[in-house]
Each structure stands twice: as structure tokens, then as C-alpha cells.
Enzyme design. Structure first.
Site, PDB file in Angstrom:
ATOM      1  CG  ASN A  70      -1.758   1.181   1.485  1.00 24.08           C
ATOM      2  OD1 ASN A  70      -1.788   1.946   0.638  1.00 24.08           O
ATOM      3  ND2 ASN A  70      -2.420   1.458   2.355  1.00 24.08           N
TER       4      ASN A  70
ATOM      5  CE  LYS B 181       0.081   3.035   4.831  1.00 25.18           C
ATOM      6  NZ  LYS B 181       0.132   3.277   6.319  1.00 25.18           N
TER       7      LYS B 181
ATOM      8  CG  HIS C 152      -5.686   1.845   5.326  1.00 25.20           C
ATOM      9  ND1 HIS C 152      -5.273   2.651   6.290  1.00 25.20           N
ATOM     10  CD2 HIS C 152      -4.805   0.966   5.233  1.00 25.20           C
ATOM     11  CE1 HIS C 152      -3.987   2.237   6.783  1.00 25.20           C
ATOM     12  NE2 HIS C 152      -3.520   1.482   5.976  1.00 25.20           N
TER      13      HIS C 152
ATOM     14  CD  GLU D 179      -3.401  -2.533   7.361  1.00 25.49           C
ATOM     15  OE1 GLU D 179      -2.405  -2.818   6.593  1.00 25.49           O
ATOM     16  OE2 GLU D 179      -4.192  -1.481   7.019  1.00 25.49           O
TER      17      GLU D 179
ATOM     18  N   GLY E 233       2.694   2.153  10.648  1.00 22.44           N
ATOM     19  CA  GLY E 233       3.833   3.147  11.184  1.00 22.44           C
ATOM     20  C   GLY E 233       4.409   3.513  12.202  1.00 22.44           C
TER      21      GLY E 233
ATOM     22  CD  GLU F  34      -2.597   5.157   6.865  1.00 24.92           C
ATOM     23  OE1 GLU F  34      -2.765   5.480   5.914  1.00 24.92           O
ATOM     24  OE2 GLU F  34      -1.827   4.848   7.651  1.00 24.92           O
TER      25      GLU F  34
ATOM     26  CB  SER G  46       5.491  -2.119  11.927  1.00 25.14           C
ATOM     27  OG  SER G  46       5.259  -0.609  12.344  1.00 25.14           O
TER      28      SER G  46
HETATM   29  P1  13P Z   1       3.290   0.418   7.677  1.00 25.31           P
HETATM   30  O1  13P Z   1       3.728  -0.984   7.270  1.00 25.31           O
HETATM   31  O2  13P Z   1       3.803   1.595   7.148  1.00 25.31           O
HETATM   32  O3  13P Z   1       3.156   0.169   9.204  1.00 25.31           O
HETATM   33  O4  13P Z   1       1.670   0.465   7.194  1.00 25.31           O
HETATM   34  C1  13P Z   1       0.710  -0.541   7.202  1.00 25.31           C
HETATM   35  C2  13P Z   1      -0.415  -0.159   6.643  1.00 25.31           C
HETATM   36  O5  13P Z   1      -0.997   0.802   6.935  1.00 25.31           O
HETATM   37  C3  13P Z   1      -0.833  -1.043   5.194  1.00 25.31           C
HETATM   38  O6  13P Z   1      -1.982  -0.652   4.988  1.00 25.31           O
END
Ligand code: 13P
Length: 255
Positions: A9, A11, A97, A169, A175, A99, A215
Site C-alpha cells: 500500500n 499510500k 483503511h 491492521e 507506521g 487512515e 510495521s
Molecule cells: P506500515 O507498514 O507503514 O506500518 O503501514 C501498514 C499499512 O497501513 C498498510 O496498509
């Protein structure tokens, strides 16, 4: 038999040409043999889907979008439809997601409309679910996950379930560099599989792909991907680094 599934992803990172470059690098680093056992998906931003689709043409790398809107077309400024993302080669779409739940205030109800739209359009949705740190500390994470599954999958038939990927997740792991332990991931993935078995069908549950996200990197991938009921990973930060992302694909292949 469930295949391993490694998804990136990207982002809100990388411009048009940078996305093309990353896609080409990933393509050049992955030999054909990896795709015999592993599905590999990349999800760039909307504006880069077209160029990335071209870059990965004639490979087994799959393409996904990071969201869609549930209406067909019309006066919805800024939104992108399922037909639009299909027209640039998307097979998958990430939905719900954390976010988007946080910054765009997406509710389980809206997420459900998007899941249904994706299914009706022939796209494979990746439904993201996961608890916050507070919900984990309060030990209410199982009920949070049940609610996200129940409401997010409202009106989804048993047959449709086989087209959906679930990504667990935990928000506290995204992150932060603080990944869930393999044991924590296994526990929740088993819980999700049991929910699908009870609510839908044990055979569907056995084949259900459940990804872990939060992560994941080249160092912890082996332990996480070896954990029971973990079928793969949805990777943020490390998916922007071609060597590390391809290393994770190799690790998945070798398990
Ligand atoms: P990270 O791997 O940067 O922690 O992000 C995970 C994520 O949100 C994948 O959709």
C-alpha cells in the site's frame, strides 16, 4: 490451499514517474518462480494507476487502488468510481483503511457500501479492520473486530466472501515500528477465520485470505508470515523500498 499474498500500500507517496520507476524496479527484481506460490499486489495512488499498469504489463504483479466511491458516476467531485479504477487495470481495491476511517471519518456503513460496490463491479475488495491502542488496552478488541466485520460485510453472501480479502491492521502497529507479535496476529487471524466459519461457511473460512498489516519489514516478515492463520501482509513503509519489498516476497515464497 491458501496462497501467500504480499501487498504494498503505497499510500499518498510517490508522483507519477516515481511510481513508474518503483513498479519497474519491483518487476525487475522478481523472477517468475515467486508467482507460482505467492500473489503480489501493488496499490499506488489513483493518478499513478495507469502508468503502473503499463509498467507491470506482462507480469503476474497485480494492481489495486486504495479506495473507490460507491456510486456509478455523477456529481461527486473528487471521487473515483469502480469502473474508473477497473479501466486502468485494477483487480483489487483497499477499503476501510484505518487512515480513511480516521482522516475521512469513514464509517462501517460507508465502508459496507464500498465493499458491495466493489463486489458488484467484479473487483476484489481488501477490507481493513483493526483496533486502536486504547481498544486493545481496554481489552475490547474482539468486539471492535466483530463489529467491523459484521457491519462492513453486511449483505455479503457466502459466495461473495470468497472474493474478499481481510486485512487485520491494528492501528497501534501502523507506521509505528511496533508490529503485533506473531502470537497476537495468529490469535486475531484465528478469531476472524472462526467468525467467517460460523457466519458463512467452514469451507469458505478455510480458504479465506487474512493479511496482517502494521510495521511489517524485511526483518520481522519471516516470523509474522510463518504464524498460524497469517496468509500474507499488507505493507506500507517497506513497500516503497524495492529491495525490502521483494525480500518479503521471497520470504513468503520460502515459507
Ligand atoms: P506500515 O507498514 O507503514 O506500518 O503501514 C501498514 C499499512 O497501513 C498498510 O496498509
Amino acid at each position: 490451499m491458501r496462497r501467500k499474498f504480499i501487498a504494498g500500500n503505497w499510500k499518498m507517496n510517490l508522483g507519477y514517474r516515481e511510481s513508474e520507476k518503483l513498479a519497474k524496479e519491483i518487476k525487475s527484481k522478481l523472477e517468475d518462480k515467486y508467482f507460482t506460490k505467492t500473489d503480489v499486489l501493488i496499490c499506488p495512488s489513483f493518478i499513478s494507476l495507469g502508468i503502473v499498469n503499463k509498467a507491470i504489463k506482462d507480469t503476474e504483479i497485480k494492481l489495486g487502488a486504495q479506495d473507490l466511491y460507491f456510486e456509478n458516476d455523477g456529481a461527486f467531485t473528487g471521487e473515483v468510481s469502480s469502473d474508473m479504477i477497473k479501466s486502468v487495470g485494477c483487480e483489487y481495491v483497499i477499503i476501510g483503511h484505518s487512515e480513511r476511517r480516521k482522516y475521512q471519518h469513514e464509517s462501517n456503513k460507508l465502508i459496507n457500501l464500498k465493499i458491495n460496490k466493489a463486489i458488484r463491479s467484479g473487483l476484489k475488495p481488501i477490507l481493513c479492520i483493526g483496533e486502536s491502542l486504547e481498544e486493545r488496552e481496554d481489552e475490547i478488541y474482539e468486539s471492535v473486530i466483530i463489529e467491523m466485520l459484521r457491519d462492513g460485510l453486511h449483505e455479503i453472501s457466502t459466495e461473495d466472501m470468497s472474493k474478499i480479502v481481510i486485512a487485520y491492521e491494528p492501528v497501534w502497529a501502523i507506521g509505528t515500528g511496533l508490529n503485533a507479535t506473531p502470537k497476537q496476529a495468529s490469535e486475531i487471524h484465528g478469531f476472524i477465520r472462526k467468525y467467517i466459519s460460523d457466519k458463512y461457511d467452514p469451507e469458505i473460512a478455510k480458504e479465506q485470505i487474512v493479511l496482517y498489516g502494521g510495521s511489517v519489514n524485511g526483518k520481522n516478515a519471516k516470523d509474522i508470515l510463518s504464524a498460524k492463520d497469517v496468509d500474507g501482509a499488507l505493507i506500507g513503509g517497506a513497500s516503497l523500498k524495492p529491495d525490502e519489498f521483494c525480500d518479503i516476497v521471497r520470504i513468503a515464497y520460502s515459507i
